[in-house]
Design a protein around this motif. Sequence first.
Motif, short mmCIF file in Angstrom:
data_model
loop_
_atom_site.label_atom_id
_atom_site.label_comp_id
_atom_site.label_asym_id
_atom_site.label_seq_id
_atom_site.Cartn_x
_atom_site.Cartn_y
_atom_site.Cartn_z
N TYR A 144 44.30 39.64 51.28
CA TYR A 144 43.24 40.39 50.60
C TYR A 144 42.51 41.28 51.61
O TYR A 144 42.40 40.95 52.79
CB TYR A 144 42.25 39.43 49.93
N LEU A 313 36.89 39.37 44.81
CA LEU A 313 37.62 40.63 44.90
C LEU A 313 36.84 41.78 44.25
O LEU A 313 36.84 42.90 44.75
CB LEU A 313 38.99 40.50 44.25
N LEU A 354 44.77 44.55 43.53
CA LEU A 354 45.81 43.88 44.32
C LEU A 354 47.14 44.63 44.32
O LEU A 354 48.08 44.20 44.99
CB LEU A 354 46.03 42.46 43.77
#
Length: 379
Positions: A144, A313, A354
Amino acid sequence: MLKVAIFTAERSAEEISVSLLKSIEKVQIFKLYAASSDFLAKKFNCELIYDTSNLNAIGMVKSIQKALPIANYIRSVSERIKDINPDIIIFVDFGGTNVRLAKKLRSIGIKAPFIYFFPPGPWGKTQDEINNLAQPFDLFLVPYKFYLEAYKRTGKKTFLIRNPILDDESKIFPARSLSFGTGKINIGIFPGSRSQEVDWILPFVLDECMNKRNNFTFNIYPFGPLEKNIFKILISKKISVEEKTTKSVDAAIVTSGTMILRIIKENIPFVGVYRIHPWDFFFYKKKLERPNQVFIPPKYNDKRICFLLPNILLGKNVFPEVLFPYEKLWDKVEYTIKNRDALLEASKNVISELNDESYHKDLGTLIFTNIKIKPQPLF
């Protein structure tokens, strides 16, 4: 032939390792030595050097309870690795233990390249702490963006890699479920693959669901290796279930971070349940109050930070999560059902985050171009 050793301690880590190992195999044939369950041994030419099925734990309190087994594991594996003398060593997830193991292996003279696939998350850590844990490793493959700069600043080679779950084409549904309740709204319950997720979190989830079984139908999906544990819990709570195949659910209750990504891919609104020990929360809170933190997760409410990866996120509290028993699970389930469309739109944003081109996919080539190792004969 190239000798590769890999260290995992939970089913989710083994699952994400499969695509990594297949990618390496395309570049160089290898013999695999694994500290894992027998999951990897069924998929590769693999020698199991330690069964790690019972080592995983969530939180500081549960980890302390595993201190003796983990010490035995590190000692046993260190002796075994000296005999194997692998060409590459890969550590997958399992932060505190894998860092300790890597430092031990370096201290006994193991010189193979050390690769960390999914290293410890940066939250609650200073840069000095990240630098310290990075010492024995040669290459970091981080999943990430919020990991990236902290690991790059260690001076070690660091690359942003795509989570293999996103490329897994297998579908959740149709799936066999253990179902109870008589309502028209279907709620999926997705226990994780860790024993703590099943043995400690699932009973808490079932207690709340039992009170709603006249209004909802609950479907438990035993995807991991702990199906026997699930049946023991159901028997202990005197819950009669019907085995059936289901094609969809209206909302999900999920106790596993890995499964949450699969649920997001399938466009299912969900509640994430972690249920950590109160002492763990006190420990995390104290860490996050220190100055010079590399990364601080967004706030969930005035009392605590977000723990769910999708919220981290997105940088804000979007998806409902339950951390403690006093946070009422059913209120979050009802919120999920009422706000289905908004949560599904947020799920698309997570997947978009992502999926951008900055994430590397060809892991085998990435590894061999960034470590010093001579090509091996095929036989």
